[in-house]
Design a protein around this motif. Structure first.
Motif, PDB file in Angstrom:
ATOM      1  N   SER A 251     -47.876 -49.467 103.296  1.00 57.71           N
ATOM      2  CA  SER A 251     -49.096 -50.358 102.696  1.00 57.71           C
ATOM      3  C   SER A 251     -48.411 -50.875 101.508  1.00 57.71           C
ATOM      4  O   SER A 251     -47.361 -50.789 100.978  1.00 57.71           O
ATOM      5  N   ARG A 253     -49.610 -50.996  98.674  1.00 56.79           N
ATOM      6  CA  ARG A 253     -49.640 -50.173  97.523  1.00 56.79           C
ATOM      7  C   ARG A 253     -48.376 -49.326  97.428  1.00 56.79           C
ATOM      8  O   ARG A 253     -47.792 -49.014  96.582  1.00 56.79           O
ATOM      9  N   ASP A 295     -56.990 -58.632 101.589  1.00 55.30           N
ATOM     10  CA  ASP A 295     -57.571 -57.296 101.197  1.00 55.30           C
ATOM     11  C   ASP A 295     -56.376 -56.276 100.641  1.00 55.30           C
ATOM     12  O   ASP A 295     -55.689 -55.646 101.469  1.00 55.30           O
ATOM     13  N   ASN A 297     -56.485 -53.674  99.183  1.00 54.33           N
ATOM     14  CA  ASN A 297     -56.416 -52.015  99.160  1.00 54.33           C
ATOM     15  C   ASN A 297     -56.019 -51.852 100.520  1.00 54.33           C
ATOM     16  O   ASN A 297     -55.433 -50.643 100.788  1.00 54.33           O
ATOM     17  N   ASN A 298     -56.127 -52.628 101.560  1.00 54.28           N
ATOM     18  CA  ASN A 298     -55.598 -52.033 102.907  1.00 54.28           C
ATOM     19  C   ASN A 298     -54.870 -52.977 103.490  1.00 54.28           C
ATOM     20  O   ASN A 298     -54.310 -52.706 104.519  1.00 54.28           O
ATOM     21  N   LYS A 300     -51.244 -54.293 104.634  1.00 50.54           N
ATOM     22  CA  LYS A 300     -49.759 -53.469 105.012  1.00 50.54           C
ATOM     23  C   LYS A 300     -48.734 -54.580 104.541  1.00 50.54           C
ATOM     24  O   LYS A 300     -48.683 -55.777 104.504  1.00 50.54           O
TER      25      LYS A 300
END
Length: 356
Positions: A251, A253, A295, A297-298, A300
């Motif tokens: 991800s 993140r 997005d 948070n989601n 990749k």
């Protein structure tokens, strides 16, 4: 002995003024000129005299010069440079220039040679003896011993008919029309000519040997040039767990955490075989943050990475990595072999290694 009373050159102080006396025709000294012009005129006169001396030197780059180069090039030993006084100082520099440009050489003071240092000279060596007059007693006293040992003697002097010039195997003339010193006493133009003749020998031999910057670096490992031409990428790159990397299914993140932990300003995206898919840098992050369609948070990493990446081979010189970074305006390079990631090198690594 000099008759000092006959010298027309002195300056006496009278209150706040300086009385002027000319040392030579056209010379300018305090008393009849502006604050700076006297020094400037004297300096320019020196430059002109020494330029004239070097122009005269051109005629002495002749067959004797070629013969000396040939003998030094084929020498199985070292070039042993000798000289007294100012010639000795110039000789030390000539020996140093030889040594750093592919011609093994060292300097011996003739007086020390007479007291044991001559034992450092072998029959395979060549002696380069420097004396403007060609009559330096300390050198002349050594010549019979050098001849007995069949050591080739190259004399560099301003007088081919001097004792040194007559007995030398090869004579290199460094005669100058005049010294820049107005008294004709301090070696000035003659030492410049000697230095230039030594440089001419060293550079001619350098070209004959096809001497490269890499060869030069081997004799200068402690200097900036040595570091630039000797340090390779594989000596300074980050490897193993130090490499910031994530897989294609990571991800965004995960990638940000990897960048933060490894502190190199990027992460590399690789498959299980360490084949590079792309990179994600601080700059890419700023691009993503400015794009409101993502997005965060989601997302990749495969969606936001930059494909490929600028890379270099591990066996390349570190200075080549620097040039590549500068040409692409980046601070990190990937180190790759057979399309697989071996490591990364950062600009800070180049700084620590003294390459920048």
């Amino acid at each position: 002995m000099l008759d000092l009373t006959s010298q027309p050159s002195f300056i006496t102080e009278q209150g706040s003024n300086m009385s002027h006396v000319e040392l030579s025709s056209g010379a300018c000294f305090p008393g009849n000129c502006s604050e700076d012009c006297c020094f400037q005129q004297a300096g320019k006169e020196v430059l002109q005299i020494e330029r004239n001396a070097l122009a005269q030197l051109d005629q002495y780059i002749n067959h004797d010069f070629s013969h000396a180069c040939e003998k030094i090039f084929n020498c199985q030993g070292k070039v042993v440079v000798m000289g007294i006084g100012k010639s000795g100082h110039i000789g030390r520099k000539i020996a140093a220039t030889f040594a750093s440009t592919g011609t093994p050489a060292f300097f011996i003071h003739p007086t020390e040679a007479s007291h044991g240092d001559l034992g450092m000279v072998t029959s395979q060596d060549i002696v380069l003896a420097i004396s403007n007059s060609g009559e330096t007693g300390e050198i002349l006293s050594l010549i019979p011993i050098l001849k007995r040992q069949k050591i080739l003697l190259i004399a560099m002097s301003g007088n081919p008919k001097s004792n040194m010039g007559e007995v030398a195997d090869i004579h290199l003339c460094i005669k100058v029309p005049e010294e820049a010193c107005p008294l004709g006493l301090a070696p000035t133009a003659s030492t410049t000519a000697t230095l230039v003749m030594g440089d001419a020998l060293a550079v001619a031999l350098l070209k004959k040997r096809r001497f490269t910057p890499q060869h030069f670096a081997l004799s200068h490992p402690g200097g900036l040039l040595g570091r630039k031409l000797l340090v390779r990428v594989d000596e300074i790159m980050h490897i193993g767990t130090e490499i910031p990397q994530v897989t294609l299914d990571a991800s965004l993140r995960d990638a940000l955490l990897e960048i933060t932990q490894k502190k190199l300003g990027l992460t590399v995206i690789c498959d299980d075989q360490m084949k590079i898919a792309g990179v994600f840098t601080d700059g890419d992050l700023r691009r993503v943050l400015s794009d409101n369609t993502f997005d965060l948070n989601n997302a990749k990493i495969a969606e936001v990475m930059t494909s490929g990446g600028i890379h270099i081979s591990a066996d390349k010189l570190a200075v080549e990595a620097l040039n590549l970074m500068q040409s692409h305006n980046i601070t990190v390079l990937l180190v790759v072999e057979d399309e697989r990631l071996l490591g990364v090198v950062h600009m800070h690594d180049l700084l620590k290694a003294g390459i920048v």
